[in-house]
Design a protein around this motif. Sequence first.
Motif, short mmCIF file in Angstrom:
data_model
loop_
_atom_site.label_atom_id
_atom_site.label_comp_id
_atom_site.label_asym_id
_atom_site.label_seq_id
_atom_site.Cartn_x
_atom_site.Cartn_y
_atom_site.Cartn_z
N PHE A 1 51.61 65.14 34.30
CA PHE A 1 52.98 65.66 34.35
C PHE A 1 53.99 64.53 34.52
CE2 PHE A 1 56.57 67.58 36.70
CZ PHE A 1 57.01 68.44 35.70
N LEU A 2 53.64 63.53 35.30
CA LEU A 2 54.52 62.37 35.48
C LEU A 2 54.78 61.69 34.14
CD1 LEU A 2 56.04 60.38 37.29
CD2 LEU A 2 53.88 59.22 37.66
N VAL A 3 53.75 61.48 33.36
CA VAL A 3 53.90 60.87 32.04
C VAL A 3 54.76 61.77 31.15
CG1 VAL A 3 52.67 60.16 29.95
CG2 VAL A 3 51.74 59.58 32.20
N TYR A 4 54.53 63.07 31.21
CA TYR A 4 55.35 64.01 30.44
C TYR A 4 56.83 63.87 30.81
CZ TYR A 4 57.53 68.44 29.17
OH TYR A 4 58.39 69.38 28.68
N CYS A 5 57.13 63.82 32.09
CA CYS A 5 58.52 63.70 32.56
C CYS A 5 59.14 62.39 32.09
CB CYS A 5 58.59 63.78 34.08
SG CYS A 5 58.22 65.42 34.73
N MET A 6 58.37 61.32 32.18
CA MET A 6 58.86 60.02 31.72
C MET A 6 59.21 60.07 30.23
SD MET A 6 56.24 57.42 33.59
CE MET A 6 57.00 55.95 32.90
N GLU A 7 58.34 60.65 29.43
CA GLU A 7 58.57 60.72 27.99
C GLU A 7 59.76 61.63 27.65
OE1 GLU A 7 57.24 59.00 25.32
OE2 GLU A 7 56.60 57.79 27.02
N ARG A 8 59.87 62.74 28.33
CA ARG A 8 61.00 63.65 28.07
C ARG A 8 62.31 62.97 28.45
NH1 ARG A 8 60.57 65.79 24.31
NH2 ARG A 8 58.99 64.27 24.10
N TYR A 9 62.33 62.27 29.58
CA TYR A 9 63.55 61.60 30.02
C TYR A 9 63.87 60.44 29.09
CZ TYR A 9 67.17 60.16 33.24
OH TYR A 9 68.40 59.86 33.80
N ARG A 10 62.87 59.71 28.69
CA ARG A 10 63.04 58.58 27.77
C ARG A 10 63.64 59.06 26.45
NH1 ARG A 10 60.77 56.36 23.53
NH2 ARG A 10 59.06 57.85 23.42
N TYR A 11 63.12 60.13 25.94
CA TYR A 11 63.61 60.69 24.68
C TYR A 11 65.04 61.21 24.82
CZ TYR A 11 64.00 63.75 20.64
OH TYR A 11 64.44 64.37 19.50
N ALA A 12 65.30 61.94 25.91
CA ALA A 12 66.63 62.53 26.12
C ALA A 12 67.71 61.47 26.29
CB ALA A 12 66.61 63.45 27.34
N LYS A 13 67.35 60.34 26.89
CA LYS A 13 68.32 59.28 27.18
C LYS A 13 68.24 58.12 26.20
CE LYS A 13 69.77 61.52 30.69
NZ LYS A 13 71.11 62.08 30.71
N ASN A 14 67.33 58.22 25.23
CA ASN A 14 67.15 57.18 24.22
C ASN A 14 66.90 55.80 24.86
OD1 ASN A 14 66.91 56.36 21.54
ND2 ASN A 14 69.05 55.73 21.44
N LEU A 15 65.94 55.76 25.78
CA LEU A 15 65.59 54.54 26.50
C LEU A 15 64.21 54.05 26.08
CD1 LEU A 15 66.74 55.70 30.05
CD2 LEU A 15 67.97 54.16 28.52
N THR A 16 63.93 52.80 26.37
CA THR A 16 62.60 52.25 26.10
C THR A 16 61.68 52.57 27.28
OG1 THR A 16 63.03 50.13 27.20
CG2 THR A 16 63.66 50.31 24.85
N GLY A 17 60.41 52.34 27.06
CA GLY A 17 59.44 52.52 28.14
C GLY A 17 59.72 51.60 29.31
N ALA A 18 60.09 50.37 29.01
CA ALA A 18 60.41 49.41 30.08
C ALA A 18 61.63 49.85 30.87
CB ALA A 18 60.64 48.02 29.48
N GLU A 19 62.63 50.38 30.19
CA GLU A 19 63.84 50.86 30.88
C GLU A 19 63.54 52.06 31.78
OE1 GLU A 19 67.35 49.67 27.70
OE2 GLU A 19 66.11 51.44 27.29
N ILE A 20 62.69 52.95 31.30
CA ILE A 20 62.30 54.11 32.11
C ILE A 20 61.53 53.66 33.34
CG2 ILE A 20 60.67 56.07 32.15
CD1 ILE A 20 63.33 56.77 30.95
N SER A 21 60.60 52.75 33.15
CA SER A 21 59.81 52.24 34.26
C SER A 21 60.70 51.61 35.32
CB SER A 21 58.79 51.22 33.73
OG SER A 21 58.01 50.74 34.78
N GLU A 22 61.64 50.80 34.89
CA GLU A 22 62.56 50.15 35.83
C GLU A 22 63.42 51.18 36.56
OE1 GLU A 22 66.42 47.28 35.49
OE2 GLU A 22 64.70 46.79 34.22
N LEU A 23 63.94 52.15 35.83
CA LEU A 23 64.79 53.19 36.41
C LEU A 23 64.00 54.05 37.42
CD1 LEU A 23 67.68 54.40 36.04
CD2 LEU A 23 66.64 55.98 34.42
N PHE A 24 62.81 54.47 37.03
CA PHE A 24 61.99 55.31 37.90
C PHE A 24 61.56 54.54 39.15
CE2 PHE A 24 60.32 59.22 35.47
CZ PHE A 24 61.53 59.41 34.84
N ASP A 25 61.30 53.25 39.01
CA ASP A 25 60.98 52.41 40.16
C ASP A 25 62.18 52.28 41.09
OD1 ASP A 25 58.39 51.54 40.39
OD2 ASP A 25 58.69 49.73 39.20
N LYS A 26 63.31 51.95 40.54
CA LYS A 26 64.52 51.70 41.31
C LYS A 26 64.93 52.91 42.14
CE LYS A 26 69.31 50.20 40.81
NZ LYS A 26 70.33 49.69 39.87
#
Length: 67
Positions: free
Chosen positions: A7-32
């Motif tokens: 589910f975590l991966v699903y949420c990351m992908e949905r958020y990445r797609y909705a915000k047009n971000l890269t995987g690295a940007e999502i990882s940084e944002l979710f970490d921060k």
Amino acid sequence: MSKEGIFLVYCMERYRYAKNLTGAEISELFDKYDIYDYIIRFFESLHTMGENLIVQDIDNRISNAFV
């Protein structure tokens, strides 16, 4: 992988797609903003929501980090 992990991966992908971000940007944002822990901790509630509500909930979590 656990159902929470999937589910975590699903949420990351949905958020990445909705915000047009890269995987690295999502990882940084979710970490921060500690979104990884948030999603795992509230899995039971979050997994019942639709995709748009999940994205909105993550946005709210990030916005509230500044309050």
